[in-house]
Design a protein around this motif. Structure first.
Motif, PDB file in Angstrom:
ATOM      1  N   LEU A  83      -0.201   4.896  -1.841  1.00  0.00           N
ATOM      2  CA  LEU A  83      -0.527   6.104  -1.084  1.00  0.00           C
ATOM      3  C   LEU A  83       0.447   7.242  -1.367  1.00  0.00           C
ATOM      4  N   SER A  84       1.719   6.918  -1.478  1.00  0.00           N
ATOM      5  CA  SER A  84       2.715   7.982  -1.591  1.00  0.00           C
ATOM      6  C   SER A  84       2.805   8.593  -2.984  1.00  0.00           C
ATOM      7  N   SER A  97      -6.169   4.876  -6.524  1.00  0.00           N
ATOM      8  CA  SER A  97      -4.883   4.430  -6.017  1.00  0.00           C
ATOM      9  C   SER A  97      -4.815   4.596  -4.501  1.00  0.00           C
ATOM     10  N   ARG A  98      -5.181   5.738  -4.019  1.00  0.00           N
ATOM     11  CA  ARG A  98      -5.126   5.973  -2.572  1.00  0.00           C
ATOM     12  C   ARG A  98      -6.184   5.169  -1.824  1.00  0.00           C
ATOM     13  N   SER A  99      -7.347   5.006  -2.414  1.00  0.00           N
ATOM     14  CA  SER A  99      -8.382   4.183  -1.771  1.00  0.00           C
ATOM     15  C   SER A  99      -7.926   2.734  -1.658  1.00  0.00           C
ATOM     16  N   SER A 147       0.810  -1.224   0.000  1.00  0.00           N
ATOM     17  CA  SER A 147       0.000   0.000   0.000  1.00  0.00           C
ATOM     18  C   SER A 147       0.842   1.273   0.000  1.00  0.00           C
ATOM     19  N   TYR A 156      -7.539   8.956  -6.843  1.00  0.00           N
ATOM     20  CA  TYR A 156      -8.511   8.532  -5.833  1.00  0.00           C
ATOM     21  C   TYR A 156      -8.508   7.016  -5.683  1.00  0.00           C
ATOM     22  N   PRO A 168       0.687   8.038  -6.488  1.00  0.00           N
ATOM     23  CA  PRO A 168      -0.172   7.455  -7.520  1.00  0.00           C
ATOM     24  C   PRO A 168       0.357   7.721  -8.931  1.00  0.00           C
TER      25      PRO A 168
END
Length: 177
Positions: A23-24, A48-50, A19, A46, A26
């Protein structure tokens, strides 16, 4: 039980490790997956972070629901501690995470065969190892064996291909008395 706890922490660690790039950065993930270099759209960022937050959540839930971190209802109530070190959701969580790792490793294997990308090969090896460890835990670490206090043998064993001659002699001797 050592393999059981090692599997839980390794599965959570692998999910959290996966992950971190989501998060860092995308943009880096989209650049690696896309044939052309471009900026990410807000929807890609969105998702990618989700996905990164979901992977962290699954990793933490794996550790919590399997009883690797014992949770009690009260800090001062020692009677709420269970004799069984695993939580009631340990086996279902173990089956689900082992299935997850098996499915992901199969997907990574197919992508590795198609693209030859080194990252998919590493993911295949780690995911397959975690899936195998999870299946091993489901088969062998989920229940305590029924160990005889006298002989030290597991009572659930059978003598299918080979007969236990000594046990038959003892039974025959008891029947004669």
């Amino acid at each position: 039980m050592d393999v059981y706890y090692a599997y839980n922490y390794a599965a959570a660690g692998w999910m959290i490790l996966q992950s971190i790039p989501l998060l860092s950065s995308p943009t880096m993930m989209v650049t690696m997956l896309s044939p052309e270099v471009r900026e990410t759209t807000p929807l890609e960022a969105y998702f990618s972070r989700s996905l990164g937050f979901a992977a962290i959540t699954l990793g933490l839930l794996t550790v919590l629901l399997t009883g690797s971190i014992p949770l009690t209802t009260s800090f001062s109530d020692p009677s709420s501690k269970l004799d069984d070190p695993t939580a009631p959701y340990a086996l279902p969580t173990l089956v689900i995470t082992a299935s997850y790792h098996a499915i992901v490793s199969f997907y990574c294997y197919t992508m590795w065969n198609e693209t030859g990308n080194f990252g998919f090969g590493i993911s295949t090896i780690v995911g397959s190892s975690l899936a195998a460890a999870g299946v091993w835990c489901v088969l062998f670490a989920a229940t305590d064996g029924r160990i005889s206090r006298k002989t030290g043998a597991d009572k659930r064993t059978s003598g299918f291909p080979f007969k236990n001659v000594e046990a038959e002699k003892k039974r025959a001797g008891k029947k004669a008395l």
